[in-house]
Design an enzyme around this catalytic site. Sequence first.
Site, mmCIF file in Angstrom:
data_model
loop_
_atom_site.group_PDB
_atom_site.id
_atom_site.type_symbol
_atom_site.label_atom_id
_atom_site.label_comp_id
_atom_site.label_asym_id
_atom_site.label_seq_id
_atom_site.Cartn_x
_atom_site.Cartn_y
_atom_site.Cartn_z
ATOM 1 C CG ASP A 19 7.786 -2.246 -2.550
ATOM 2 O OD1 ASP A 19 8.117 -1.867 -1.414
ATOM 3 O OD2 ASP A 19 8.413 -1.943 -3.586
ATOM 4 C CG ASN A 47 14.093 -6.918 2.886
ATOM 5 O OD1 ASN A 47 13.148 -7.666 2.669
ATOM 6 N ND2 ASN A 47 14.294 -5.824 2.171
ATOM 7 N NE ARG A 54 13.157 -1.869 -7.186
ATOM 8 C CZ ARG A 54 12.840 -0.581 -7.050
ATOM 9 N NH1 ARG A 54 12.815 0.206 -8.110
ATOM 10 N NH2 ARG A 54 12.537 -0.080 -5.870
ATOM 11 C CB SER A 75 13.338 -6.741 -5.684
ATOM 12 O OG SER A 75 12.952 -5.441 -6.039
HETATM 13 C C1 FPP Z 1 8.319 -3.805 1.530
HETATM 14 O O1 FPP Z 1 7.849 -2.536 1.898
HETATM 15 C C2 FPP Z 1 7.920 -4.763 2.538
HETATM 16 C C3 FPP Z 1 8.766 -5.575 3.218
HETATM 17 C C4 FPP Z 1 10.213 -5.586 3.000
HETATM 18 C C5 FPP Z 1 8.263 -6.477 4.253
HETATM 19 C C6 FPP Z 1 7.003 -7.162 3.923
HETATM 20 C C7 FPP Z 1 6.438 -7.737 5.136
HETATM 21 C C8 FPP Z 1 5.132 -7.772 5.425
HETATM 22 C C9 FPP Z 1 4.090 -7.304 4.494
HETATM 23 C C10 FPP Z 1 4.690 -8.361 6.696
HETATM 24 C C11 FPP Z 1 5.273 -9.734 6.893
HETATM 25 C C12 FPP Z 1 4.397 -10.552 7.710
HETATM 26 C C13 FPP Z 1 4.481 -11.879 7.820
HETATM 27 C C14 FPP Z 1 3.435 -12.574 8.540
HETATM 28 C C15 FPP Z 1 5.592 -12.669 7.258
HETATM 29 P P1 FPP Z 1 8.882 -1.416 2.239
HETATM 30 O O2 FPP Z 1 9.134 -1.431 3.687
HETATM 31 O O3 FPP Z 1 10.085 -1.548 1.381
HETATM 32 O O4 FPP Z 1 8.068 -0.141 1.838
HETATM 33 P P2 FPP Z 1 8.634 1.206 1.194
HETATM 34 O O5 FPP Z 1 9.212 0.817 -0.149
HETATM 35 O O6 FPP Z 1 7.416 2.038 1.078
HETATM 36 O O7 FPP Z 1 9.650 1.747 2.151
#
Ligand code: FPP
Length: 256
Positions: free
Chosen positions: A36, A84, A210, A212
Amino acid sequence: MLNKLMGKEKPAEEDELNEIEPEEENIPKHIAVIMDGNGRWAKKRGLPRVAGHREGMNAIRRMVRLADRTGVEVLTLYAFSTENWKRPKTEVEFLMRLPERFLNAELPELIEKNVRVRVTGEIETLPEYTQRAVKKAAEETSGNTGMILNFALNYGSRSEIIESVKTIYKKVESGEVAFTEIDEGLLSKHLMTAELRDPDLLIRTSGEIRLSNFMLWQLAYAEFWFTDVLWPDFDEKDFNEAVRVYQQRQRRYGGV
Ligand code: FPP
Protein backbone atom coordinates in the site's frame (compact mmCIF):
# COMPACT_ATOMS: atom_id res chain seq x y z
CA MET A 1 3.79 8.23 13.00
CA LEU A 2 2.53 4.69 13.28
CA ASN A 3 5.43 3.68 15.47
CA LYS A 4 4.67 6.55 17.82
CA LEU A 5 0.98 5.65 17.89
CA MET A 6 1.87 2.10 18.80
CA GLY A 7 4.25 3.26 21.51
CA LYS A 8 7.26 2.07 19.60
CA GLU A 9 9.69 4.98 19.73
CA LYS A 10 12.70 3.69 17.91
CA PRO A 11 16.24 3.91 19.32
CA ALA A 12 18.76 6.10 17.50
CA GLU A 13 20.78 3.10 16.38
CA GLU A 14 17.71 1.49 14.85
CA ASP A 15 18.84 1.87 11.26
CA GLU A 16 22.04 0.08 12.12
CA LEU A 17 20.08 -2.67 13.87
CA ASN A 18 17.89 -3.17 10.84
CA GLU A 19 20.91 -3.90 8.70
CA ILE A 20 21.20 -7.09 10.73
CA GLU A 21 19.90 -10.03 8.77
CA PRO A 22 17.24 -12.21 10.41
CA GLU A 23 18.24 -15.39 12.23
CA GLU A 24 18.46 -18.34 9.90
CA GLU A 25 16.09 -20.48 11.87
CA ASN A 26 12.44 -19.52 12.25
CA ILE A 27 12.10 -17.74 8.92
CA PRO A 28 8.38 -17.16 8.16
CA LYS A 29 7.59 -19.79 5.57
CA HIS A 30 4.76 -17.84 3.98
CA ILE A 31 4.84 -14.03 3.88
CA ALA A 32 1.79 -12.17 2.57
CA VAL A 33 2.07 -8.48 1.70
CA ILE A 34 -0.50 -5.73 1.25
CA MET A 35 1.55 -3.35 -0.87
CA ASP A 36 0.00 0.00 0.00
CA GLY A 37 1.02 3.62 -0.52
CA ASN A 38 1.97 3.79 -4.20
CA GLY A 39 -0.38 6.73 -4.81
CA ARG A 40 0.92 8.71 -1.83
CA TRP A 41 4.50 8.00 -2.83
CA ALA A 42 3.80 9.57 -6.23
CA LYS A 43 1.81 12.49 -4.80
CA LYS A 44 4.68 13.41 -2.45
CA ARG A 45 6.83 13.83 -5.55
CA GLY A 46 4.25 15.68 -7.63
CA LEU A 47 3.97 12.67 -9.96
CA PRO A 48 0.88 10.92 -11.33
CA ARG A 49 -0.37 7.94 -9.30
CA VAL A 50 0.79 5.48 -11.93
CA ALA A 51 4.39 6.54 -11.30
CA GLY A 52 3.91 5.14 -7.81
CA HIS A 53 2.71 1.83 -9.22
CA ARG A 54 5.71 1.67 -11.55
CA GLU A 55 8.03 2.20 -8.61
CA GLY A 56 5.93 -0.33 -6.68
CA MET A 57 6.85 -2.85 -9.33
CA ASN A 58 10.54 -2.22 -8.64
CA ALA A 59 9.85 -2.79 -4.95
CA ILE A 60 8.30 -6.15 -5.91
CA ARG A 61 11.51 -7.11 -7.73
CA ARG A 62 13.50 -6.22 -4.59
CA MET A 63 11.08 -8.12 -2.31
CA VAL A 64 11.15 -11.26 -4.45
CA ARG A 65 14.95 -11.36 -4.38
CA LEU A 66 15.08 -10.77 -0.61
CA ALA A 67 12.42 -13.36 0.20
CA ASP A 68 14.06 -15.94 -2.05
CA ARG A 69 17.51 -15.29 -0.58
CA THR A 70 16.14 -15.55 2.97
CA GLY A 71 14.52 -18.93 2.39
CA VAL A 72 10.86 -17.89 2.37
CA GLU A 73 8.77 -20.70 0.80
CA VAL A 74 5.74 -18.69 -0.32
CA LEU A 75 5.50 -14.97 -1.03
CA THR A 76 1.97 -13.70 -1.68
CA LEU A 77 1.62 -10.16 -3.01
CA TYR A 78 -1.76 -8.38 -3.08
CA ALA A 79 -1.47 -6.74 -6.50
CA PHE A 80 -5.13 -6.02 -7.34
CA SER A 81 -8.28 -6.45 -5.30
CA THR A 82 -11.80 -7.04 -6.57
CA GLU A 83 -12.53 -3.54 -5.19
CA ASN A 84 -9.73 -1.90 -7.20
CA TRP A 85 -11.95 -1.83 -10.32
CA LYS A 86 -13.50 1.31 -8.80
CA ARG A 87 -10.34 3.28 -9.61
CA PRO A 88 -10.10 5.56 -12.67
CA LYS A 89 -10.02 3.59 -15.93
CA THR A 90 -6.53 4.78 -16.87
CA GLU A 91 -5.12 3.66 -13.53
CA VAL A 92 -6.79 0.25 -13.80
CA GLU A 93 -5.40 -0.17 -17.31
CA PHE A 94 -1.93 0.74 -16.10
CA LEU A 95 -2.16 -1.75 -13.22
CA MET A 96 -3.37 -4.47 -15.60
CA ARG A 97 -0.28 -3.97 -17.78
CA LEU A 98 2.13 -4.37 -14.88
CA PRO A 99 2.12 -8.16 -14.57
CA GLU A 100 3.04 -8.36 -18.26
CA ARG A 101 5.79 -5.76 -17.88
CA PHE A 102 7.11 -7.35 -14.71
CA LEU A 103 7.08 -10.90 -16.02
CA ASN A 104 8.56 -10.00 -19.42
CA ALA A 105 11.54 -8.55 -17.62
CA GLU A 106 11.79 -10.95 -14.68
CA LEU A 107 10.78 -14.36 -15.95
CA PRO A 108 14.30 -15.46 -16.96
CA GLU A 109 15.63 -14.61 -13.49
CA LEU A 110 12.65 -16.27 -11.79
CA ILE A 111 13.27 -19.42 -13.82
CA GLU A 112 16.98 -19.32 -13.01
CA LYS A 113 16.11 -19.00 -9.30
CA ASN A 114 13.71 -21.97 -9.51
CA VAL A 115 10.78 -19.74 -8.47
CA ARG A 116 7.25 -20.92 -9.28
CA VAL A 117 4.77 -18.23 -10.25
CA ARG A 118 1.08 -18.70 -9.50
CA VAL A 119 -2.01 -16.55 -9.15
CA THR A 120 -4.77 -16.39 -6.57
CA GLY A 121 -7.85 -14.58 -7.86
CA GLU A 122 -10.55 -14.46 -10.48
CA ILE A 123 -8.29 -14.29 -13.50
CA GLU A 124 -11.01 -15.07 -16.07
CA THR A 125 -12.29 -11.49 -15.88
CA LEU A 126 -8.87 -9.87 -16.36
CA PRO A 127 -7.88 -8.40 -19.74
CA GLU A 128 -6.58 -10.94 -22.24
CA TYR A 129 -3.00 -9.60 -22.10
CA THR A 130 -2.90 -9.84 -18.28
CA GLN A 131 -4.20 -13.41 -18.36
CA ARG A 132 -1.73 -14.37 -21.07
CA ALA A 133 1.23 -13.01 -19.10
CA VAL A 134 0.39 -14.74 -15.82
CA LYS A 135 -0.61 -18.01 -17.46
CA LYS A 136 2.63 -18.09 -19.44
CA ALA A 137 4.68 -17.45 -16.31
CA ALA A 138 2.74 -20.07 -14.35
CA GLU A 139 3.20 -22.63 -17.14
CA GLU A 140 6.88 -21.96 -17.68
CA THR A 141 7.62 -22.21 -13.97
CA SER A 142 5.19 -25.02 -13.12
CA GLY A 143 8.00 -27.54 -12.65
CA ASN A 144 10.05 -25.27 -10.41
CA THR A 145 10.52 -26.39 -6.84
CA GLY A 146 11.82 -23.24 -5.14
CA MET A 147 9.94 -20.29 -3.71
CA ILE A 148 6.32 -19.84 -4.79
CA LEU A 149 5.59 -16.30 -5.95
CA ASN A 150 1.85 -15.96 -5.59
CA PHE A 151 0.17 -12.89 -7.07
CA ALA A 152 -3.23 -12.07 -5.59
CA LEU A 153 -4.81 -10.58 -8.66
CA ASN A 154 -8.47 -9.60 -8.84
CA TYR A 155 -8.74 -11.23 -5.46
CA GLY A 156 -11.37 -10.74 -2.75
CA SER A 157 -11.49 -12.96 0.29
CA ARG A 158 -15.22 -12.87 1.04
CA SER A 159 -16.18 -13.90 -2.48
CA GLU A 160 -13.51 -16.63 -2.36
CA ILE A 161 -15.11 -18.02 0.81
CA ILE A 162 -18.62 -17.80 -0.69
CA GLU A 163 -17.47 -19.68 -3.80
CA SER A 164 -15.93 -22.40 -1.69
CA VAL A 165 -19.15 -22.74 0.38
CA LYS A 166 -21.16 -23.05 -2.86
CA THR A 167 -18.87 -25.78 -4.18
CA ILE A 168 -19.06 -27.69 -0.90
CA TYR A 169 -22.86 -27.32 -0.89
CA LYS A 170 -23.05 -28.84 -4.38
CA LYS A 171 -20.81 -31.72 -3.31
CA VAL A 172 -23.01 -32.41 -0.29
CA GLU A 173 -26.08 -32.28 -2.51
CA SER A 174 -24.61 -34.78 -4.95
CA GLY A 175 -23.46 -37.05 -2.15
CA GLU A 176 -19.74 -36.61 -2.93
CA VAL A 177 -19.18 -35.08 0.50
CA ALA A 178 -21.07 -35.90 3.71
CA PHE A 179 -22.46 -33.02 5.77
CA THR A 180 -20.46 -34.29 8.76
CA GLU A 181 -17.23 -34.06 6.74
CA ILE A 182 -17.46 -30.26 6.57
CA ASP A 183 -14.67 -28.89 8.71
CA GLU A 184 -11.86 -26.30 8.57
CA GLY A 185 -9.65 -28.58 6.52
CA LEU A 186 -12.35 -29.17 3.92
CA LEU A 187 -13.13 -25.47 3.57
CA SER A 188 -9.41 -24.66 3.25
CA LYS A 189 -9.13 -27.21 0.46
CA HIS A 190 -11.84 -25.39 -1.49
CA LEU A 191 -10.18 -21.99 -1.34
CA MET A 192 -8.04 -20.65 -4.18
CA THR A 193 -5.04 -21.15 -1.90
CA ALA A 194 -5.79 -24.86 -1.35
CA GLU A 195 -2.25 -25.96 -2.19
CA LEU A 196 -0.54 -23.29 -0.07
CA ARG A 197 0.18 -23.25 3.62
CA ASP A 198 -1.39 -20.35 5.55
CA PRO A 199 0.68 -17.16 5.84
CA ASP A 200 2.89 -16.89 8.92
CA LEU A 201 3.50 -13.17 8.56
CA LEU A 202 1.37 -10.39 7.08
CA ILE A 203 3.08 -7.14 6.15
CA ARG A 204 1.09 -4.02 5.30
CA THR A 205 2.84 -0.82 4.31
CA SER A 206 1.83 2.86 4.38
CA GLY A 207 0.42 3.10 7.90
CA GLU A 208 -3.00 1.63 7.18
CA ILE A 209 -4.05 -0.95 9.76
CA ARG A 210 -6.70 -3.09 8.13
CA LEU A 211 -7.05 -6.25 6.09
CA SER A 212 -9.05 -4.88 3.13
CA ASN A 213 -10.69 -8.21 2.32
CA PHE A 214 -7.33 -10.00 2.03
CA MET A 215 -7.00 -13.70 2.96
CA LEU A 216 -9.42 -13.39 5.89
CA TRP A 217 -9.57 -17.13 6.45
CA GLN A 218 -5.91 -17.86 5.76
CA LEU A 219 -4.59 -15.12 8.08
CA ALA A 220 -6.40 -16.46 11.15
CA TYR A 221 -3.15 -17.23 12.99
CA ALA A 222 -0.67 -15.04 11.13
CA GLU A 223 1.50 -12.46 12.86
CA PHE A 224 0.79 -8.93 11.61
CA TRP A 225 3.44 -6.29 11.02
CA PHE A 226 2.53 -2.78 9.94
CA THR A 227 4.86 -0.01 8.85
CA ASP A 228 4.51 3.63 7.84
CA VAL A 229 6.91 3.04 4.95
CA LEU A 230 5.21 3.49 1.56
CA TRP A 231 5.42 0.38 -0.63
CA PRO A 232 7.76 1.84 -3.30
CA ASP A 233 10.25 2.68 -0.50
CA PHE A 234 10.08 -0.77 1.12
CA ASP A 235 13.64 -2.08 1.16
CA GLU A 236 15.97 -4.63 2.68
CA LYS A 237 16.11 -2.81 6.01
CA ASP A 238 12.30 -2.92 6.31
CA PHE A 239 12.19 -6.57 5.26
CA ASN A 240 14.81 -7.47 7.86
CA GLU A 241 12.89 -5.60 10.55
CA ALA A 242 9.64 -7.34 9.71
CA VAL A 243 11.24 -10.77 9.82
CA ARG A 244 13.17 -10.05 13.00
CA VAL A 245 10.03 -8.79 14.74
CA TYR A 246 8.28 -11.99 13.61
CA GLN A 247 11.12 -14.04 15.05
CA GLN A 248 10.67 -12.37 18.43
CA ARG A 249 6.95 -13.12 18.57
CA GLN A 250 5.65 -16.18 20.40
CA ARG A 251 3.01 -17.96 18.42
CA ARG A 252 0.62 -19.79 20.71
CA TYR A 253 -2.30 -20.56 18.39
CA GLY A 254 -4.73 -20.00 21.24
CA GLY A 255 -2.73 -22.13 23.68
CA VAL A 256 -0.55 -20.85 26.54
C1 FPP B 1 -2.01 0.23 -3.27
O1 FPP B 1 -1.50 1.54 -3.28
C2 FPP B 1 -1.45 -0.50 -4.39
C3 FPP B 1 -2.18 -1.12 -5.34
C4 FPP B 1 -3.64 -1.15 -5.35
C5 FPP B 1 -1.52 -1.80 -6.46
C6 FPP B 1 -0.32 -2.56 -6.10
C7 FPP B 1 0.43 -2.88 -7.31
C8 FPP B 1 1.76 -2.88 -7.41
C9 FPP B 1 2.65 -2.65 -6.25
C10 FPP B 1 2.40 -3.20 -8.69
C11 FPP B 1 1.86 -4.48 -9.27
C12 FPP B 1 2.86 -5.13 -10.10
C13 FPP B 1 2.81 -6.40 -10.50
C14 FPP B 1 3.95 -6.94 -11.19
C15 FPP B 1 1.63 -7.26 -10.30
P1 FPP B 1 -2.48 2.73 -3.52
O2 FPP B 1 -2.51 3.03 -4.96
O3 FPP B 1 -3.80 2.45 -2.90
O4 FPP B 1 -1.75 3.87 -2.74
P2 FPP B 1 -2.42 5.06 -1.91
O5 FPP B 1 -3.19 4.41 -0.79
O6 FPP B 1 -1.24 5.82 -1.44
O7 FPP B 1 -3.28 5.82 -2.87
